[in-house]
Design an enzyme around this catalytic site. Structure first.
Site, PDB file in Angstrom:
ATOM      1  N   LYS A 209       8.447  40.467 -75.515  1.00  0.00           N
ATOM      2  CA  LYS A 209       7.199  39.727 -75.262  1.00  0.00           C
ATOM      3  C   LYS A 209       6.575  40.155 -73.924  1.00  0.00           C
ATOM      4  O   LYS A 209       5.366  40.393 -73.824  1.00  0.00           O
ATOM      5  CB  LYS A 209       7.489  38.227 -75.266  1.00  0.00           C
ATOM      6  CG  LYS A 209       6.351  37.353 -74.809  1.00  0.00           C
ATOM      7  CD  LYS A 209       5.126  37.530 -75.685  1.00  0.00           C
ATOM      8  CE  LYS A 209       3.902  36.960 -75.035  1.00  0.00           C
ATOM      9  NZ  LYS A 209       3.570  35.642 -75.438  1.00  0.00           N
ATOM     10  N   CYS A 263      -1.148  34.537 -69.733  1.00  0.00           N
ATOM     11  CA  CYS A 263      -0.136  35.414 -70.317  1.00  0.00           C
ATOM     12  C   CYS A 263      -0.153  36.770 -69.647  1.00  0.00           C
ATOM     13  O   CYS A 263       0.774  37.149 -68.940  1.00  0.00           O
ATOM     14  CB  CYS A 263      -0.422  35.585 -71.803  1.00  0.00           C
ATOM     15  SG  CYS A 263      -0.803  34.028 -72.586  1.00  0.00           S
TER      16      CYS A 263
END
Ligand code: SAJ
Length: 421
Positions: A209, A263
């Site tokens: 991720k 993010c």
């Protein structure tokens, strides 16, 4: 019997996940610390903006499949979807993951599956196991023991604005602390995801991720660096990128005022923190993107020197187009800094919010509608490429100087320049 899922964190990821699970036959108990959010959700309403989400929440709440509360409950599956910000020194802050884990510990039973969905530094899933087993000596992660619990990481990968679609369609990566945890987690996601569910271990899932978002950050930094080089060389970066992308193996992303959101502007730091010596490129990309708002501010200062006592208007505050999310938004940073540099009012328009957030409530930041902001301005700083802004009749900008950080004016000129209509 339908399984029960307890989700900690009902934000941009937790709430859509809760709604999708409830809509796919699970009973979902959602947990949040925000009382206002809890009350809204229990009324079938939502506290965030995400297309179509409210309809699904309304449906599943009325069917009794989703309810929100401030405390966890016993369940078959526990999902942690809480924020993982970084601290002032860019080191990961696991406080929310730790407190969410500690809050579910009293409710855990043998056979439970615990899934960390929050984007996390490598080793966090193992830490969760440690926190749990420190307090619950009656549980274990030993395969074949009857008091076994299963723990995995399955990072969320959905794009704000398309969350409901991507929750179902995207491939997922699941990595457990052991094989059996990975398998149980894969079975769970396979029950509602159409994409592939790819199995690995917890550490690889964690780094995958971080890698995806760092890949994007590095590539956006390349585009941002190009835009500044082009500005120096008096070349239109938008035209340049379009041309270069005709090469079959080149795919340059788009420059902008900087990189925002919770993010891409955050996750690369977790890699830098884990391997500082080895992450030169990732670190530099972060710095290039973090510095881009200052370049935009320099352009505003340069422009304003050419006009006597200019009125400045900024269009857009969210971190990207067509959403209401202001987290880590370069546009917010730019407006706040401009308000410190200039004494005169800075007019700000953001069609996706109703009022300015607390950190922008200053006497010389005036929140208004787009039309009035443009009307008042000598200099218009376009910070977000909202469809709303793209649809404005270009005649409206007659006689204004435009600093277009997103290239929506599509001129045969460079990105951050003066467009005199
Ligand atoms: N941006 C540019 N130029 C571009 C693309 C984006 O300047 O060409 C900027 C945007 O304006 C924004 C920031 O980058 O400020 C991030 O936007 P984004 O659309 O690239 O990504 P996010 O932050 O909305 O969502 C990302 C996604 N990750 C990847 O695409 C690898 C999403 O799939 C993740 O689930 C999400 O991060 C997350 O939660 O980690």
């Amino acid at each position: 019997m339908d399984k029960k899922v307890c989700i900690s964190g009902l934000g941009y990821i937790g709430l859509p996940t809760a709604a999708v699970l409830a809509n796919n036959g699970f009973f979902v108990h959602g947990v949040d610390v925000n009382e206002k959010a809890i009350n809204l959700i229990n009324n079938g309403q939502i506290h965030i903006y995400e297309p179509d989400l409210e309809n699904v929440v309304q449906k599943v709440v009325s069917e009794g499949r989703l309810k929100a509360d401030n405390n966890p409950e016993k369940a078959d599956i526990f999902i942690l979807a809480v924020p993982t910000p970084f601290k002032d020194d860019h080191k990961p802050d696991l406080a929310y993951v730790e407190s969410a884990t500690k809050s579910i510990i009293p409710y855990l039973e043998p056979g439970n599956l615990i899934i960390l969905e929050s984007t996390s530094p490598v080793g966090t899933t193992e830490k969760i196991v440690e926190w749990i087993l420190n307090e619950r000596t009656d549980l274990s992660v030993d395969e074949n023991k009857s008091n076994q619990i299963f723990v995995s990481h399955c990072p969320e990968r959905v794009l704000p604005g398309k969350i409901l679609k991507e929750l179902i369609e995207n491939d997922r990566i699941v990595g457990g602390i052991n094989k059996i945890s990975t398998q149980k987690t894969a079975e769970f996601y396979e029950s509602f995801v159409d994409g592939k569910v790819l199995q690995t271990n917890a550490k690889t899932a964690e780094l995958s991720k971080l890698t995806e978002n760092s890949f994007r950050d590095v590539n956006i930094a390349f585009a941002n660096e190009l835009s500044m080089i082009c500005d120096d060389l008096n070349i239109d970066v938008w035209e340049l990128i379009k041309l270069a992308n005709h090469h079959p193996r080149v795919n340059i992303l788009q420059p902008g005022p900087g990189v925002g959101g919770h993010c891409i502007a955050v996750d690369p730091w977790f890699i830098v923190d884990a391997a500082p010596e080895r992450s030169q490129l990732i670190h530099t990309a972060r710095k290039v993107n973090d510095d881009k708002p200052n370049f935009v501010i320099e352009k505003v200062i340069e422009t304003s020197r050419r006009i006597e006592n200019p009125t400045i208007a900024c269009l857009g505050l969210s971190f990207k187009a067509n959403i209401d999310d202001l987290r880590e938004s370069p546009a917010v940073d730019i407006v706040n800094k401009l308000s410190l540099i200039y004494e005169q009012p800075i007019y700000v328009a953001e069609p996706h919010i109703e009022s300015l957030p607390l950190n922008m409530q200053k006497t010389n930041i005036i929140y208004t509608n787009t039309e009035e902001a443009i009307n008042k301005a000598d200099i218009v700083v376009l910070l977000v490429d909202h469809e709303y802004f793209k649809a404005i009749d270009k005649e409206t900008f007659f006689n204004k100087v435009i600093i277009d950080t997103k290239g929506i004016f599509n001129k045969k000129e460079q990105p951050l320049q003066f467009l005199n209509y």
